[in-house]
Design a protein around this motif. Structure first.
Motif, PDB file in Angstrom:
ATOM      1  N   ASN A 263     -18.531  -0.048  -8.426  1.00 11.95           N
ATOM      2  CA  ASN A 263     -19.195   1.088  -9.069  1.00 11.95           C
ATOM      3  C   ASN A 263     -19.007   2.406  -8.322  1.00 11.95           C
ATOM      4  O   ASN A 263     -19.930   3.214  -8.217  1.00 11.95           O
ATOM      5  N   LEU A 264     -17.802   2.632  -7.813  1.00 12.27           N
ATOM      6  CA  LEU A 264     -17.490   3.875  -7.121  1.00 12.27           C
ATOM      7  C   LEU A 264     -16.778   4.837  -8.071  1.00 12.27           C
ATOM      8  O   LEU A 264     -16.196   4.428  -9.069  1.00 12.27           O
ATOM      9  N   TYR A 265     -16.811   6.113  -7.750  1.00 12.25           N
ATOM     10  CA  TYR A 265     -16.195   7.162  -8.558  1.00 12.25           C
ATOM     11  C   TYR A 265     -14.682   6.943  -8.622  1.00 12.25           C
ATOM     12  O   TYR A 265     -14.032   6.756  -7.589  1.00 12.25           O
ATOM     13  N   TYR A 266     -14.134   6.981  -9.829  1.00 23.21           N
ATOM     14  CA  TYR A 266     -12.715   6.656 -10.024  1.00 23.21           C
ATOM     15  C   TYR A 266     -11.778   7.560  -9.229  1.00 23.21           C
ATOM     16  O   TYR A 266     -10.723   7.116  -8.773  1.00 23.21           O
ATOM     17  N   MET A 267     -12.135   8.813  -9.016  1.00 19.95           N
ATOM     18  CA  MET A 267     -11.253   9.720  -8.261  1.00 19.95           C
ATOM     19  C   MET A 267     -11.239   9.353  -6.774  1.00 19.95           C
ATOM     20  O   MET A 267     -10.230   9.536  -6.104  1.00 19.95           O
ATOM     21  N   LEU A 268     -12.331   8.832  -6.261  1.00 19.49           N
ATOM     22  CA  LEU A 268     -12.367   8.355  -4.877  1.00 19.49           C
ATOM     23  C   LEU A 268     -11.514   7.104  -4.728  1.00 19.49           C
ATOM     24  O   LEU A 268     -10.712   6.988  -3.790  1.00 19.49           O
ATOM     25  N   ILE A 269     -11.648   6.186  -5.642  1.00 23.92           N
ATOM     26  CA  ILE A 269     -10.862   4.950  -5.601  1.00 23.92           C
ATOM     27  C   ILE A 269      -9.377   5.263  -5.729  1.00 23.92           C
ATOM     28  O   ILE A 269      -8.534   4.622  -5.100  1.00 23.92           O
ATOM     29  N   LYS A 270      -9.040   6.287  -6.508  1.00 27.84           N
ATOM     30  CA  LYS A 270      -7.635   6.672  -6.661  1.00 27.84           C
ATOM     31  C   LYS A 270      -7.033   7.074  -5.322  1.00 27.84           C
ATOM     32  O   LYS A 270      -5.863   6.780  -5.051  1.00 27.84           O
ATOM     33  N   LEU A 271      -7.796   7.722  -4.470  1.00 28.65           N
ATOM     34  CA  LEU A 271      -7.310   8.094  -3.136  1.00 28.65           C
ATOM     35  C   LEU A 271      -6.940   6.840  -2.330  1.00 28.65           C
ATOM     36  O   LEU A 271      -5.888   6.792  -1.683  1.00 28.65           O
ATOM     37  N   ILE A 272      -7.796   5.857  -2.372  1.00 26.96           N
ATOM     38  CA  ILE A 272      -7.555   4.609  -1.641  1.00 26.96           C
ATOM     39  C   ILE A 272      -6.347   3.881  -2.223  1.00 26.96           C
ATOM     40  O   ILE A 272      -5.455   3.435  -1.480  1.00 26.96           O
ATOM     41  N   ALA A 273      -6.287   3.794  -3.535  1.00 23.03           N
ATOM     42  CA  ALA A 273      -5.164   3.121  -4.198  1.00 23.03           C
ATOM     43  C   ALA A 273      -3.846   3.812  -3.866  1.00 23.03           C
ATOM     44  O   ALA A 273      -2.839   3.154  -3.585  1.00 23.03           O
ATOM     45  N   THR A 274      -3.846   5.133  -3.884  1.00 21.93           N
ATOM     46  CA  THR A 274      -2.629   5.895  -3.594  1.00 21.93           C
ATOM     47  C   THR A 274      -2.138   5.619  -2.181  1.00 21.93           C
ATOM     48  O   THR A 274      -0.940   5.438  -1.959  1.00 21.93           O
ATOM     49  N   PHE A 275      -3.035   5.592  -1.227  1.00 21.20           N
ATOM     50  CA  PHE A 275      -2.653   5.338   0.164  1.00 21.20           C
ATOM     51  C   PHE A 275      -2.004   3.961   0.304  1.00 21.20           C
ATOM     52  O   PHE A 275      -0.946   3.812   0.926  1.00 21.20           O
ATOM     53  N   ILE A 276      -2.590   2.955  -0.286  1.00 21.87           N
ATOM     54  CA  ILE A 276      -2.060   1.589  -0.193  1.00 21.87           C
ATOM     55  C   ILE A 276      -0.708   1.477  -0.896  1.00 21.87           C
ATOM     56  O   ILE A 276       0.252   0.912  -0.347  1.00 21.87           O
ATOM     57  N   VAL A 277      -0.607   2.048  -2.081  1.00 23.48           N
ATOM     58  CA  VAL A 277       0.654   1.980  -2.833  1.00 23.48           C
ATOM     59  C   VAL A 277       1.739   2.784  -2.122  1.00 23.48           C
ATOM     60  O   VAL A 277       2.912   2.403  -2.138  1.00 23.48           O
ATOM     61  N   MET A 278       1.375   3.880  -1.469  1.00 22.53           N
ATOM     62  CA  MET A 278       2.356   4.684  -0.727  1.00 22.53           C
ATOM     63  C   MET A 278       3.022   3.849   0.369  1.00 22.53           C
ATOM     64  O   MET A 278       4.242   3.893   0.545  1.00 22.53           O
ATOM     65  N   ILE A 279       2.251   3.089   1.095  1.00 22.10           N
ATOM     66  CA  ILE A 279       2.812   2.231   2.145  1.00 22.10           C
ATOM     67  C   ILE A 279       3.731   1.185   1.526  1.00 22.10           C
ATOM     68  O   ILE A 279       4.857   0.971   2.002  1.00 22.10           O
ATOM     69  N   PHE A 280       3.285   0.553   0.466  1.00 23.06           N
ATOM     70  CA  PHE A 280       4.112  -0.421  -0.248  1.00 23.06           C
ATOM     71  C   PHE A 280       5.423   0.220  -0.703  1.00 23.06           C
ATOM     72  O   PHE A 280       6.503  -0.345  -0.535  1.00 23.06           O
ATOM     73  N   ASN A 281       5.336   1.417  -1.287  1.00 20.79           N
ATOM     74  CA  ASN A 281       6.528   2.094  -1.802  1.00 20.79           C
ATOM     75  C   ASN A 281       7.542   2.390  -0.709  1.00 20.79           C
ATOM     76  O   ASN A 281       8.737   2.161  -0.891  1.00 20.79           O
ATOM     77  N   PHE A 282       7.085   2.931   0.411  1.00 16.77           N
ATOM     78  CA  PHE A 282       8.036   3.282   1.467  1.00 16.77           C
ATOM     79  C   PHE A 282       8.758   2.045   1.978  1.00 16.77           C
ATOM     80  O   PHE A 282       9.984   2.024   2.088  1.00 16.77           O
ATOM     81  N   ILE A 283       8.007   1.019   2.274  1.00 15.51           N
ATOM     82  CA  ILE A 283       8.613  -0.199   2.829  1.00 15.51           C
ATOM     83  C   ILE A 283       9.589  -0.842   1.844  1.00 15.51           C
ATOM     84  O   ILE A 283      10.721  -1.149   2.203  1.00 15.51           O
ATOM     85  N   THR A 284       9.170  -1.003   0.609  1.00 15.69           N
ATOM     86  CA  THR A 284      10.028  -1.701  -0.346  1.00 15.69           C
ATOM     87  C   THR A 284      11.229  -0.857  -0.768  1.00 15.69           C
ATOM     88  O   THR A 284      12.327  -1.387  -0.936  1.00 15.69           O
ATOM     89  N   ARG A 285      11.063   0.438  -0.919  1.00  5.25           N
ATOM     90  CA  ARG A 285      12.202   1.270  -1.290  1.00  5.25           C
ATOM     91  C   ARG A 285      13.219   1.351  -0.171  1.00  5.25           C
ATOM     92  O   ARG A 285      14.420   1.364  -0.420  1.00  5.25           O
ATOM     93  N   LYS A 286      12.736   1.381   1.030  1.00  6.85           N
ATOM     94  CA  LYS A 286      13.664   1.384   2.175  1.00  6.85           C
ATOM     95  C   LYS A 286      14.424   0.060   2.222  1.00  6.85           C
ATOM     96  O   LYS A 286      15.624   0.030   2.480  1.00  6.85           O
TER      97      LYS A 286
END
Length: 126
Positions: free
Chosen positions: A99-122
Motif C-alpha cells: 500500500n505504498l504510493y506508486y511513484m515511490l515504488i517506481k523509484l525502487i523498481a527503476t533502480f533494480i531494473v537499471m542494475i539488471f539492464n546494465f549487467i545483461t546488456r553488457k
C-alpha cells in the motif's frame, strides 16, 4: 578500466533520460489521463525502452557488429521484457500489497531494473 567507467557514465546519462521519460509518462498517464497505474507503468516503460535501445546501441555499448542488427534488437527486446516483468512485479507488490504510493515504488523498481539492464546488456550485446 577506463573504458568501463566511461561506459558506466554514458549508461547513467542515457538511463537518467530514460528514467525521466518513464517516470514522467507514468505520472502523466495516471494523473492527467486517469489510466490505471499498472497500465500506465507498461506504457511509460515501453516508451523509455525504445529511447534506451537507440541510445544504448548508438552510444553506450560497443555492440558486436558481427551479430545482425535484428539479432541485437531481439536480444535487447527480450531483456527489456524481462525488465518489464521485474518492474511490474515490484510495482504490484509495492502498491497492492504494501500500500505504498506508486511513484515511490517506481523509484525502487527503476533502480533494480537499471542494475539488471546494465549487467545483461553488457553480457549479451557486447
Amino acid at each position: 578500466m577506463r573504458k568501463l567507467i566511461n561506459q558506466l557514465l554514458k549508461f547513467g546519462l542515457v538511463g537518467g533520460i530514460a528514467f525521466l521519460i518513464d517516470y514522467g509518462l507514468l505520472f502523466i498517464c495516471t494523473e492527467w489521463f486517469g489510466i490505471y497505474y499498472f497500465i500506465s507503468s507498461i506504457i511509460s516503460f515501453s516508451v523509455s525502452v525504445i529511447f534506451n535501445y537507440i541510445a544504448s546501441v548508438l552510444w553506450v555499448f560497443d555492440v558486436d557488429q558481427e551479430k545482425s542488427k535484428t539479432k541485437n534488437f531481439i536480444i535487447f527486446i527480450a531483456l527489456s521484457i524481462v525488465g518489464l516483468g521485474i518492474n511490474q512485479i515490484i510495482m504490484y507488490y509495492g502498491v497492492e500489497v504494501l500500500n505504498l504510493y506508486y511513484m515511490l515504488i517506481k523509484l525502487i523498481a527503476t533502480f533494480i531494473v537499471m542494475i539488471f539492464n546494465f549487467i545483461t546488456r553488457k553480457m549479451f550485446l557486447e
